[in-house]
Design a protein around this motif. Structure first.
Motif, short mmCIF file in Angstrom:
data_model
loop_
_atom_site.label_atom_id
_atom_site.label_comp_id
_atom_site.label_asym_id
_atom_site.label_seq_id
_atom_site.Cartn_x
_atom_site.Cartn_y
_atom_site.Cartn_z
N ASP A 1 0.84 -1.20 0.00
CA ASP A 1 0.00 0.00 0.00
C ASP A 1 0.87 1.24 0.00
OD1 ASP A 1 -2.56 -1.34 0.29
OD2 ASP A 1 -1.92 -1.82 2.33
N ILE A 2 2.02 1.11 0.65
CA ILE A 2 2.90 2.27 0.84
C ILE A 2 4.34 1.76 0.93
CG2 ILE A 2 2.95 2.34 3.38
CD1 ILE A 2 2.24 5.34 3.14
N LYS B 1 -0.61 4.45 -2.19
CA LYS B 1 -0.54 5.54 -1.20
C LYS B 1 0.77 6.33 -1.31
CE LYS B 1 -4.45 4.58 0.93
NZ LYS B 1 -5.60 5.51 0.92
N ILE C 1 -2.19 9.74 7.35
CA ILE C 1 -2.62 9.34 6.00
C ILE C 1 -3.87 8.47 6.10
CG2 ILE C 1 -1.99 7.92 4.01
CD1 ILE C 1 0.91 8.91 4.43
N LYS C 2 -3.89 7.54 7.05
CA LYS C 2 -5.07 6.69 7.23
C LYS C 2 -6.31 7.50 7.55
CE LYS C 2 -2.72 2.55 8.98
NZ LYS C 2 -2.55 1.68 10.15
#
Length: 314
Positions: free
Chosen positions: A84-85, A105, A187-188
């Motif tokens: 994801d990142i 992300k 970020i979440k």
């Protein structure tokens, strides 16, 4: 509860270890660690793993050590991990666009300066050499430039008068770890807004070379002391005496004032220090390292070396 991110962590030296540990402790899903190849170290030149690799193996995290970061097979391996990142902390190489484009992300970098100041490889050293009174850590979204991506979060820290590069490094690596976790959580939550850097305020901190540590005694005493602090422990500020290289690790500045003697002239020698004329003021060397010897305080040095008033340091 927010879902865990699938994270590929890319980093190499001791500075990156607290960041990786913080992500593990916070419960993120570290699916792989990328670090530089093991390097020969010490007199025996034994292959030694990077600090990041050692921590990853303790937690049974897969470790990748590509010789070339742009290798197509390696890049496809990262794609198959489907992160994801990607988090990058002091890896030591610039990531190609093919890697930057993989995580939805983005790629997050932890950089040891208050961007846009001191982009590049040696931000801690250069901040001290330039006499800065504060520094900090910035997290940013990486792009193809050298630390030019949009900023996410930052945290400031005072540089104390006696701080060396080693001292600042050790505090910033922990600040960076905490800021990284805040950034991931932000970020979440959708609470972190990327902010473009002001390129007109940018400065650069290039890779240090050994010759950058050579002391120019025509500089001011305060400037030379900043160089000594910024080069401690590596590559070390140095001068020459009687044909021998001497590294200088600690010194203090006497009140400003132009010395009558030429810059580099030894004004006084005692157990408290070696006083040297500079372009502005006097510098008192208190800790040094003769060529092929260990570091020592001046009171130990003068027991074995005949250094005296009137001699010249190159």
């Amino acid at each position: 509860m927010d879902k865990r991110f699938r994270i590929v962590f890319i980093g190499t030296p001791d500075f990156a270890v607290p960041s990786l540990r913080a992500l593990i402790t916070s419960g993120e899903d570290i699916i792989a660690v990328v670090t530089q190849p093991d390097k020969p170290k010490g007199r025996g030149k034994h292959l030694t793993p990077p600090p990041v690799k050692e921590l990853a193996l303790k937690h049974n995290i897969p470790v990748l050590q590509p010789e070339k970061i742009r290798d197509a097979v390696f890049i496809n391996t990262i794609r198959r991990f489907s992160p994801d990142i990607i988090v990058v902390v002091a890896y030591g190489k610039i990531l190609p666009k093919d890697i930057l484009d993989i995580p939805p992300k983005g790629c997050i970098n932890v950089h040891a300066s208050l961007l846009p100041k001191y982009r590049g490889a040696a931000p801690i050293n250069c901040a001290i050499i330039n006499g800065e009174r504060e520094t900090g850590v910035t997290t940013m979204l990486m792009d193809e430039g050298m630390d030019t991506g949009n900023m996410l979060l930052s945290e400031r820290m005072e540089i104390k008068d006696n701080d060396t590069a080693s001292d600042v490094h050790d505090r910033l690596k922990d600040i960076g770890a905490g800021l990284l976790v805040k950034t991931i959580n932000g970020i979440k939550a959708g609470a972190v807004a990327p902010l473009p850097q002001d390129n007109s305020q940018a400065s650069y901190a290039p890779v240090l070379k050994k010759e950058d540590g050579r002391i120019d005694w025509t500089m001011g005493a305060a400037e030379i002391r900043n160089l000594i602090r910024g080069m401690n422990p590596w590559p070390g500020a140095y001068t020459r005496w009687e044909g021998m290289q001497i590294k200088v690790f600690r010194a203090k500045v006497l009140p400003e004032g132009k010395a009558a003697e030429q810059a580099g002239t030894i004004l006084n020698v005692s157990a408290d220090g070696i006083s040297v004329a500079t372009g502005r003021g006097t510098l008192v060397i208190t800790e040094l390292q003769p060529e092929n010897r260990d570091r020592m305080i001046v009171s130990e040095f003068i027991k074995g070396y005949r250094i005296g008033k009137g001699q010249i340091l190159d």
